[in-house]
Scaffold this motif. Structure first.
Motif, short mmCIF file in Angstrom:
data_model
loop_
_atom_site.label_atom_id
_atom_site.label_comp_id
_atom_site.label_asym_id
_atom_site.label_seq_id
_atom_site.Cartn_x
_atom_site.Cartn_y
_atom_site.Cartn_z
N PRO A 1 2.65 12.52 9.96
CA PRO A 1 1.96 13.81 10.15
C PRO A 1 2.10 14.27 11.60
O PRO A 1 2.16 13.46 12.53
CB PRO A 1 0.51 13.49 9.80
CG PRO A 1 0.38 12.02 9.84
CD PRO A 1 1.74 11.44 9.62
N LYS A 2 2.16 15.58 11.75
CA LYS A 2 2.29 16.17 13.08
C LYS A 2 1.60 17.53 13.07
O LYS A 2 1.36 18.10 12.00
CB LYS A 2 3.75 16.32 13.47
CG LYS A 2 4.50 17.28 12.57
CD LYS A 2 5.88 17.57 13.09
CE LYS A 2 6.55 18.64 12.29
NZ LYS A 2 5.81 19.89 12.19
N PRO A 3 1.29 18.07 14.24
CA PRO A 3 0.70 19.40 14.29
C PRO A 3 1.66 20.43 13.67
O PRO A 3 2.86 20.40 13.92
CB PRO A 3 0.52 19.66 15.78
CG PRO A 3 0.41 18.30 16.39
CD PRO A 3 1.34 17.44 15.57
N ASP A 4 1.12 21.32 12.87
CA ASP A 4 1.92 22.34 12.19
C ASP A 4 1.91 23.62 13.04
O ASP A 4 1.33 24.64 12.65
CB ASP A 4 1.36 22.59 10.78
CG ASP A 4 2.26 23.49 9.96
OD1 ASP A 4 3.48 23.53 10.23
OD2 ASP A 4 1.74 24.19 9.06
N VAL A 5 2.53 23.53 14.22
CA VAL A 5 2.50 24.64 15.16
C VAL A 5 3.75 24.56 16.05
O VAL A 5 4.29 23.48 16.26
CB VAL A 5 1.20 24.58 16.00
CG1 VAL A 5 1.15 23.34 16.86
CG2 VAL A 5 1.01 25.83 16.84
N ASP A 6 4.18 25.70 16.55
CA ASP A 6 5.26 25.74 17.55
C ASP A 6 4.62 25.68 18.93
O ASP A 6 3.58 26.30 19.17
CB ASP A 6 6.07 27.03 17.42
CG ASP A 6 6.87 27.11 16.13
OD1 ASP A 6 7.26 26.05 15.61
OD2 ASP A 6 7.09 28.24 15.65
N GLN B 1 0.83 -1.19 0.00
CA GLN B 1 0.00 0.00 0.00
C GLN B 1 0.87 1.25 0.00
O GLN B 1 2.06 1.17 0.22
CB GLN B 1 -0.93 -0.01 1.21
CG GLN B 1 -0.24 0.19 2.55
CD GLN B 1 0.41 -1.06 3.11
OE1 GLN B 1 0.28 -2.14 2.57
NE2 GLN B 1 1.14 -0.91 4.19
N SER B 2 0.24 2.37 -0.22
CA SER B 2 0.93 3.64 -0.14
C SER B 2 0.24 4.49 0.91
O SER B 2 -0.63 5.30 0.60
CB SER B 2 0.91 4.35 -1.51
OG SER B 2 1.64 3.62 -2.45
N PRO B 3 0.59 4.28 2.17
CA PRO B 3 -0.07 5.03 3.22
C PRO B 3 0.26 6.52 3.15
O PRO B 3 1.28 6.93 2.61
CB PRO B 3 0.50 4.43 4.51
CG PRO B 3 1.25 3.23 4.12
CD PRO B 3 1.56 3.34 2.67
N SER B 4 -0.62 7.32 3.71
CA SER B 4 -0.39 8.75 3.83
C SER B 4 -1.03 9.21 5.13
O SER B 4 -1.67 8.43 5.83
CB SER B 4 -0.96 9.50 2.64
OG SER B 4 -2.36 9.33 2.59
N GLY B 5 -0.87 10.48 5.46
CA GLY B 5 -1.38 10.92 6.74
C GLY B 5 -1.95 12.31 6.75
O GLY B 5 -1.73 13.10 5.83
#
Length: 183
Positions: free
Chosen positions: A66-71, A24-28
């Motif tokens: 994937p991770k939160p896009d925040v400081d 498979q080609s997982p994504s997030g």
């Protein structure tokens, strides 16, 4: 990207590519679900991950989680195996035996080298481990005033082991919630 990060990335990519290719080609994704004062909670998901009948599927290095896009500072984190709708999957069906989240490019403070599943291959500990869970689903819940630093520029990776407890192929997602204090 600095020369050191590029060199480390080249080494990690080598080991990631040396692992067997998945079907498979997982994504997030990672989406903000709640804000309470300076705390933001994100629902993140990666997959689908397909596991053959009775298979023990190991992934030594999965880049680009994937991770939160925040400081800010991570104050809470938890993970589980979920379906496409985010509903937890029973452990008798699929088990996330263990998972380790790491911040790539930040040297690990507890050791100089990581040992791969073959118990012989070693490479520099070029990722700082900051959260892990096993089948017991340990949750990170830090006291007020404490948190693991998070930057928008961080690159997360994981290592994990899935176990399929049934006689048919199954798929699921790694779901995780992350609470970040932005003060």
């Amino acid at each position: 990207m600095t020369r050191l990060r590029l060199t480390l990335l080249a080494g990690v990519v080598f080991f990631a590519l040396a692992a067997p290719a998945a079907a498979q080609s997982p994504s997030g994704t990672c989406n903000l679900t709640r804000t309470e004062g300076t705390k933001q909670t994100y629902a993140c998901r990666y997959g689908p991950i397909t596991v053959a009948p009775f298979q023990v599927l190991t992934k030594e290095i999965q880049l680009d989680m994937p991770k939160p896009d925040v400081d800010g500072f991570i104050t809470n984190m938890e993970t589980d195996v979920v379906d496409a709708n985010g509903t937890p999957i029973p452990i008798r069906r699929l088990m996330l035996h263990h998972i380790v989240f790491a911040n790539f490019g930040v040297p690990d403070r507890t050791c100089n080298n990581f040992t791969m599943w073959d118990s012989m291959t070693k490479f520099p500990a070029a990722a700082e481990r900051f959260y892990a869970a096993g089948e017991e689903r340990a949750k990170m819940a830090l006291p007020d005033g404490y948190g693991y630093p998070l930057k928008r520029s961080d690159d997360w990776l994981v290592t994990y082991m899935f176990m399929n407890h049934r006689s048919r192929t199954d798929s699921a997602y790694i779901g995780y919630k992350v609470t970040v204090d932005t003060r």
